[in-house]
Design a protein around this motif. Structure first.
Motif, PDB file in Angstrom:
ATOM      1  N   CYS A 489      38.501  41.792  49.487  1.00  0.00           N
ATOM      2  CA  CYS A 489      38.943  40.467  49.039  1.00  0.00           C
ATOM      3  C   CYS A 489      40.277  40.542  48.295  1.00  0.00           C
ATOM      4  CB  CYS A 489      37.883  39.833  48.149  1.00  0.00           C
ATOM      5  SG  CYS A 489      37.564  40.771  46.626  1.00  0.00           S
ATOM      6  N   ALA A 490      40.982  41.653  48.395  1.00  0.00           N
ATOM      7  CA  ALA A 490      42.282  41.760  47.717  1.00  0.00           C
ATOM      8  C   ALA A 490      43.232  40.613  48.092  1.00  0.00           C
ATOM      9  CB  ALA A 490      42.922  43.124  48.021  1.00  0.00           C
ATOM     10  N   PRO A 491      43.284  40.192  49.380  1.00  0.00           N
ATOM     11  CA  PRO A 491      44.181  39.069  49.697  1.00  0.00           C
ATOM     12  C   PRO A 491      43.865  37.801  48.904  1.00  0.00           C
ATOM     13  CG  PRO A 491      43.547  40.207  51.702  1.00  0.00           C
ATOM     14  CD  PRO A 491      42.707  40.790  50.608  1.00  0.00           C
ATOM     15  N   GLN A 492      42.571  37.519  48.690  1.00  0.00           N
ATOM     16  CA  GLN A 492      42.240  36.333  47.905  1.00  0.00           C
ATOM     17  C   GLN A 492      42.693  36.484  46.460  1.00  0.00           C
ATOM     18  OE1 GLN A 492      40.293  37.774  50.262  1.00  0.00           O
ATOM     19  NE2 GLN A 492      38.441  36.563  50.619  1.00  0.00           N
ATOM     20  N   LEU A 493      42.559  37.684  45.918  1.00  0.00           N
ATOM     21  CA  LEU A 493      43.012  37.913  44.548  1.00  0.00           C
ATOM     22  C   LEU A 493      44.527  37.725  44.434  1.00  0.00           C
ATOM     23  CD1 LEU A 493      40.853  41.042  43.568  1.00  0.00           C
ATOM     24  CD2 LEU A 493      40.459  38.642  42.969  1.00  0.00           C
ATOM     25  N   VAL A 494      45.247  38.217  45.431  1.00  0.00           N
ATOM     26  CA  VAL A 494      46.703  38.041  45.430  1.00  0.00           C
ATOM     27  C   VAL A 494      47.051  36.553  45.471  1.00  0.00           C
ATOM     28  CG1 VAL A 494      48.819  38.436  46.749  1.00  0.00           C
ATOM     29  CG2 VAL A 494      47.175  40.290  46.458  1.00  0.00           C
ATOM     30  N   LYS A 495      46.352  35.810  46.313  1.00  0.00           N
ATOM     31  CA  LYS A 495      46.625  34.368  46.445  1.00  0.00           C
ATOM     32  C   LYS A 495      46.394  33.653  45.113  1.00  0.00           C
ATOM     33  CE  LYS A 495      45.334  30.326  49.249  1.00  0.00           C
ATOM     34  NZ  LYS A 495      44.882  29.440  48.159  1.00  0.00           N
ATOM     35  N   HIS A 496      45.233  33.901  44.509  1.00  0.00           N
ATOM     36  CA  HIS A 496      44.933  33.225  43.243  1.00  0.00           C
ATOM     37  C   HIS A 496      45.911  33.650  42.149  1.00  0.00           C
ATOM     38  CE1 HIS A 496      41.479  31.342  44.897  1.00  0.00           C
ATOM     39  NE2 HIS A 496      40.752  32.453  45.015  1.00  0.00           N
ATOM     40  N   PHE A 497      46.282  34.916  42.168  1.00  0.00           N
ATOM     41  CA  PHE A 497      47.207  35.408  41.144  1.00  0.00           C
ATOM     42  C   PHE A 497      48.554  34.702  41.250  1.00  0.00           C
ATOM     43  CE2 PHE A 497      50.794  38.366  40.482  1.00  0.00           C
ATOM     44  CZ  PHE A 497      50.763  38.421  39.102  1.00  0.00           C
ATOM     45  N   ILE A 498      49.109  34.654  42.441  1.00  0.00           N
ATOM     46  CA  ILE A 498      50.445  34.054  42.587  1.00  0.00           C
ATOM     47  C   ILE A 498      50.399  32.549  42.366  1.00  0.00           C
ATOM     48  CG2 ILE A 498      52.269  33.586  44.287  1.00  0.00           C
ATOM     49  CD1 ILE A 498      51.987  36.446  45.245  1.00  0.00           C
ATOM     50  N   GLU A 499      49.298  31.919  42.699  1.00  0.00           N
ATOM     51  CA  GLU A 499      49.207  30.472  42.472  1.00  0.00           C
ATOM     52  C   GLU A 499      49.027  30.138  40.988  1.00  0.00           C
ATOM     53  OE1 GLU A 499      47.338  28.994  46.745  1.00  0.00           O
ATOM     54  OE2 GLU A 499      45.997  29.335  45.040  1.00  0.00           O
ATOM     55  N   ASP A 500      48.246  30.959  40.267  1.00  0.00           N
ATOM     56  CA  ASP A 500      47.893  30.591  38.888  1.00  0.00           C
ATOM     57  C   ASP A 500      48.611  31.432  37.832  1.00  0.00           C
ATOM     58  OD1 ASP A 500      46.117  28.861  40.111  1.00  0.00           O
ATOM     59  OD2 ASP A 500      44.447  30.299  40.024  1.00  0.00           O
TER      60      ASP A 500
END
Length: 528
Positions: A489-500
């Motif tokens: 799930c690293a891609p989801q973590l990257v997405k949430h990180f860059i968004e928030d």
């Protein structure tokens, strides 16, 4: 890689290469929605008149005018739809009137009507890989973010389509660049000088360093309208990201570092230790499993027994090329064995094959080991520019590189370090800022990833960098090797990180689902 075959430079690409082997999951090319093209077609010409040339659609971004382009992928028929613009910089930035070099600049366009002001920037590994060619390897992790953000891909000078430091091949190389490692110091110097002779009329290798490449990237940012950047660095690209953030802190919105290279690190100095540590961890998975232990006993010991036998008696071996099934003959030595084993260790899937492949080689069947190595080294050599790699390492690290006595008896030994020092003794060197090897200290939000079994950039590197990044999180992914941004799930973590931009608030529970890849007992796989 641009430099292939029996050049000493190939050692750099295969031995130093920090990134390529983790990027095997190519994905279908993305495409720009047809509506986008139509909306941005600022000029057009009638198409019903055969004598009137068709003017391509254009996209104005900052001071740049981009046109549609396709980003090809070496050894693949796939391509990625993007928008490209010519971008020219002086080779010697201290002399604006020096030779001009063209950089390859592409933008993966967001599907949003109005994209975010910040842009993603993917920084490729190596050193020596090109961002436009490496994009498919990380697109699965970053593609969701293109719903709102453009992605900037700039081939670092000396790579890909940016004035690559290319020397002509003089023949077929060997798996893992083994013959380069086997070559004498005199021969390594001769091959390096031969390459420099080819470059002398169109490139000065002193000007292909990380520091100068960061200046190129800053020029691109200004030309794009001065957006802030979300830097996504992979392996060597994490050095580039940290150096850029040190020089241009106002330009960086966030950092994602995958396979972290600390600024303090001298590239090459830890290779032997890191590989040995990774192999011990990997083989411990086998000895802890009854079926694996019964099948292979102690793979670590078997590996060293094989190394000792080859040290005493390097010899020619034959195996089938897995791509064309032709018989191939190679000299198998302790150095070529070390190089091949290191390549296997990058990826959890190939690392799981190591005990089986080593056992087969110890019993006289080198096909599984060398056949797979030939596939891996072929992919790597086609995407790595060894000349640029030497410009980086010889300018930034080589004078600090020493052979360590404690490495002499490891599987990798000191041969790679010795080879780098030999090669860099004749490769031209650029300048290095006095603070180049100082750690990056910033409160810019940062997300760091390491693979538990990474043989190149182990988790302790990530811990070292995170110490000076108070607004960061560092995740170590169980059972993974080098470059892990696509894992679990690293891609989801990257997405949430860059968004928030709130790394402390990320819920990383899903990463616990990642497990070690079971060791292959035979070529049908692991035990049930």
């Amino acid at each position: 890689m641009a430099i292939k075959g029996r050049t000493a430079l190939r050692i750099g690409a295969v031995v130093i290469g920090l990134a390529a082997l983790g990027w095997k999951n190519f994905h279908p090319a993305s495409s720009v929605p047809a509506s986008d093209v139509a909306d941005t077609a600022t000029t057009s010409a009638p198409v019903d008149h055969p004598s009137t040339p068709v003017v391509p659609p254009t996209w104005k971004l900052g001071s740049l005018t981009l046109t549609p382009c396709e980003l090809g992928q070496p050894n693949s028929g796939l391509s990625t739809a993007a928008w490209c613009a010519p971008f020219e910089v002086p080779e010697n930035r201290d002399d604006p009137h020096s030779r001009k070099i063209a950089l390859k600049l592409a933008v993966i366009r967001s599907s949003a009507q109005v994209a975010s002001k910040d842009m993603l920037v993917m920084l490729a590994g190596g050193p020596g890989q090109a961002a436009t060619e490496s994009w498919p390897g990380v697109s699965a992790a970053l593609q969701p973010l293109t719903a709102h953000r453009h992605v900037v891909l700039l081939d670092q000078r000396g790579t890909g389509g940016s004035h690559p430091l290319t020397c002509k091949d003089e023949g077929e190389g060997t798996e893992g660049g083994s013959e380069d490692i086997d070559a004498s110091a005199d021969r390594q110097k001769q091959e390096t000088l031969r390459c420099l002779k080819q470059l002398e009329d169109h490139a000065d290798p002193r000007y292909y360093t990380t520091t100068i490449a960061a200046q190129d990237l800053e020029d691109v940012r200004k030309a794009l309208g001065s957006p802030t950047f979300d830097l996504v660095g992979v392996s060597y690209g994490t050095r580039m990201a940290q150096q850029y953030a040190m020089r241009y802190p106002q330009a960086v919105r966030s950092l994602v570092l995958d396979g972290v290279v600390p600024n303090e690190l001298v590239l090459g100095e830890d290779f032997a230790r890191n590989l040995d540590d990774a192999l011990k961890l990997q083989f411990a998975q086998c000895t802890a499993n009854e079926a694996c232990r019964k099948r292979f006993s102690d793979p670590y010991q078997t590996l060293y027994q094989l190394r000792d036998a080859l040290r005493a008696n390097p010899h020619k071996v034959s195996f089938r090329d897995p791509q064309n099934y032709q018989t191939v003959q190679r000299t198998l030595s302790e150095y070529s064995l070390a190089s091949v084993v290191r390549m296997f260790a990058y990826s959890p899937l190939t690392a799981a094959l190591l005990p089986l492949s080593i056992d087969a080689a110890a019993h006289g069947d080198v096909g599984p080991l060398l056949g797979q190595a030939k596939l891996l080294s072929g992919d790597l050599s086609d995407t790595m520019n060894g000349g640029m790699q030497l410009s980086v390492i010889c300018s930034e690290d080589a004078d600090l590189l020493t052979s360590r006595e404690e490495d002499a008896h490891t599987i990798l030994g000191t041969r790679m370090v010795d080879t780098l020092r030999t090669t860099c003794a004749v490769w031209p060197k650029g300048s290095r800022p006095a603070d180049f090897h100082e750690p990056l200290k910033t409160d810019t939000p940062a997300l760091l990833f390491s693979g538990q079994l990474d043989p190149v950039t182990p988790p302790r590197y990530g811990e070292q960098v995170a110490k000076n990044l108070p607004n960061s999180r560092h995740f170590v992914l169980t059972g993974q090797g080098h470059n892990v941004i696509n894992a679990g799930c690293a891609p989801q973590l990257v997405k949430h990180f860059i968004e928030d931009l709130n790394p402390k608030a990320l819920d990383a529970t899903c990463l616990k689902r990642l497990q070690v890849t079971p060791t292959f007992i035979d070529f049908n796989g692991a035990t049930p």
